[in-house]
Motif scaffolding. Structure first.
Motif, PDB file in Angstrom:
ATOM      1  N   HIS A 162       0.514  -1.508  -0.032  1.00 56.92           N
ATOM      2  CA  HIS A 162       0.332   0.178  -0.009  1.00 56.92           C
ATOM      3  C   HIS A 162       0.411   1.791  -0.155  1.00 56.92           C
ATOM      4  N   TYR A 205      -8.119  -3.364   1.135  1.00 61.16           N
ATOM      5  CA  TYR A 205      -7.126  -2.469   1.466  1.00 61.16           C
ATOM      6  C   TYR A 205      -6.563  -3.774   2.139  1.00 61.16           C
ATOM      7  N   THR A 222      -1.668  -0.453   6.915  1.00 58.07           N
ATOM      8  CA  THR A 222      -2.445  -0.609   5.770  1.00 58.07           C
ATOM      9  C   THR A 222      -4.392  -0.307   6.377  1.00 58.07           C
TER      10      THR A 222
END
Length: 545
Positions: free
Chosen positions: A89, A241, A147
């Motif tokens: 990410h 995510y 994240t």
């Protein structure tokens, strides 16, 4: 400064004082005209040149090894990098911010470990779930929490997580149909569902739409070694995510096509033609990343801009001169084999020293010559004309030298005596150093020939070293594949030279410079100039041999 902006001014290989001084002086002239120019050398400075540079306060020019551009000398993309511990990410965010489609993965010493591209990241979102499962299994829980902008409520060093993910949005009574053992389980703000997931063997628990967790759930998680994270996002974004939580080191490409900053541009281009990558990392000798090069950079690069002084032959010039952008030639030797694809400034005069031409150019442009530069130029003129005794010396050499002596406040006779004392010192040097301090190569009638000229105050000094000299000469002939090596010891005081030859064609030395009474140590009177006397006489002897 990149290669496209700099002009490199260089003399010939095995440089003498005229070659070095002319490069220094002409670089000064160009700089004063507003052009970026740097004086260069193609070898070690001899003792005479070092003496002149030290006396008048000049540094040795930079060593110029190749006229072709290296990757370090062209424009490249900045070395934007990422840590191997960064999440996927974070890597994607870095790419978006920098506008780059690929990043180098480096350690704390900035050494290249691998590369990651947007295509690699796309594989995570669009690829087979087996890959995501494997990556998540190796992902630290802290990475997952970071994240998803989550709060790590409880972590456990003995967690049991197999990388699989289950999203539970139903009541506890329906959990009996799910296999949750060792999985990451995503549930809502439902204490009963949370407890049930842990009892069914969940490896990690992510809670969405919650601000805290009941103590009962935390205690149960401790007994089951099940970490708990409260997500900072809703269910959809958390699930999106989540799969970008693994560290980039798990997906980076380790088998790279990279280049060293010292690699030639043309060599890099050939290698690029065989691959299809957008950009390639460039590293130094310590594997530290210097930037990224692409085909765009190669197509817009140029080889070095070069000005030659005191020579105009490929054999005597810098490596790769054939590929350089040759701008000018300033010389006083015969016209050699240099050719160009477009017109250039070519100044060649029948004169004793290139330094005389350079000094004249200062005067023609009405540029003041400093006291230090005047002394340096004067030394080069005296050296190359053998204090005007060389047959190549002209009245112009003498006139320019007189003007320079006045500027430098020097007496020519005294200065020349001091200069030749430095040059004629045969002691403290090996035979090879003596031979190579002023040596030039010539191709005469298809025969590779080298001629070395050594200045000596008294030629009797040479008698003591002639045996060792001949042995070293034969060794040089073998190493360089020569047909003939000639060493001339020249005395200004005795107004002549003594010659030694080695190689298969050594007998032509006797033909060019006949012995008296079968004495190989015969002084050849009035033979002082390599350019105007020694080489032409050798050429006739070789052709007629």
């Amino acid at each position: 400064m990149k290669v496209s902006d700099m002009i490199y001014i260089t003399g010939h290989k095995h440089p003498d004082s005229d070659s070095i001084v002319s490069a220094i002086a002409y670089a000064q002239l160009k700089n004063r005209q507003g052009e970026a120019a740097s004086a260069c050398r193609l070898g070690e400075c001899n003792d005479e040149t070092k003496y002149l540079l030290k006396r008048f306060g000049f540094e040795e020019p930079m060593l110029f090894e190749d006229a072709r551009a290296t990757l370090a000398e062209i424009e490249m993309d900045d070395p934007i990098t990422i840590s191997p511990e960064a999440t996927l990410h974070e890597t994607l965010y870095q790419m978006d911010c920098s506008g780059k489609r690929s990043l180098g993965v480096v350690n704390r010493k900035n050494q290249l470990l691998g590369m990651v591209t947007k295509s690699d990241l796309a594989t995570i979102g669009l690829g087979d779930t087996a890959l995501s499962i494997r990556l998540l299994r190796e992902t630290p829980i802290a990475n997952i929490a970071k994240t998803i902008s989550g709060q790590l409520v409880y972590d456990d060093p003995n967690l049991h997580f197999n990388g699989k993910v289950s999203i539970i949005a139903i009541a506890e009574t329906r959990l009996k149909n799910y296999d949750l053992k060792d999985r990451l389980v995503m549930v809502g703000d439902d204490t009963d569902a949370q407890l049930a997931a842990i009892r069914k063997g969940a490896g990690v628990l992510i809670i969405v739409w919650a601000s805290d967790v009941e103590n009962e759930v935390i205690e149960q998680a401790k007994r089951a070694h099940c970490p708990i994270i409260i997500s900072g996002h809703g269910t959809m974004n958390t699930s999106r995510y989540l799969f970008f939580a693994p560290p980039v080191k798990l997906i980076m490409q380790k088998k790279l096509i990279s280049f060293n900053a010292n690699d030639l541009v043309q060599d890099a281009e050939k290698k690029m033609m065989k691959t299809r990558y957008r950009s390639y990392p460039v590293v130094d000798d310590e594997n530290r990343i210097q930037g990224y090069v692409s085909r765009y950079h190669i197509l817009n690069s140029h080889n070095k801009k070069v000005i030659l002084v005191d020579h105009n032959e490929y054999a005597q010039s810098v490596k790769g001169i054939e590929d350089a952008e040759l701008l000018e030639v300033i010389d006083h030797h015969r016209i050699g084999d240099i050719f160009t694809s477009r017109p250039i400034s070519f100044r060649n005069e029948i004169i004793g020293s290139t330094a005389t031409i350079i000094a004249s150019m200062f005067m023609e442009n009405q540029m003041q010559i400093s006291k230090e530069l005047a002394g340096l130029l004067l030394g080069a003129i005296l050296s190359d004309t053998l204090k005007f005794r060389s047959p190549t010396a002209t009245l112009k050499d003498q006139g320019v030298a007189s003007a320079l002596a006045k500027i430098a406040d020097l007496d020519i006779d005294q200065f020349a005596k001091e200069l030749f004392q430095v040059t004629s010192n045969l002691r403290g040097k090996t035979m090879r150093e003596l031979i190579q301090q002023d040596i030039k190569r010539f191709d005469i009638d298809d025969h590779p020939v080298m001629v070395s000229q050594i200045i000596a105050l008294e030629l009797d000094e040479v008698r003591d070293i002639k045996t060792a000299l001949r042995e070293e000469m034969e060794q040089i002939v073998k190493e360089r594949g020569l047909d003939l090596l000639v060493v001339a010891f020249t005395s200004i005081l005795e107004n002549g030279s003594v010659f030694f030859g080695a190689g298969a064609w050594h007998s032509v030395v006797k033909e060019a410079f006949p012995w008296k009474e079968n004495d190989p140590f015969t002084l050849q009177e009035d033979i002082l100039s390599r350019k105007n006397q020694i080489v032409p006489m050798l050429t006739r002897a070789i052709i007629n041999h």
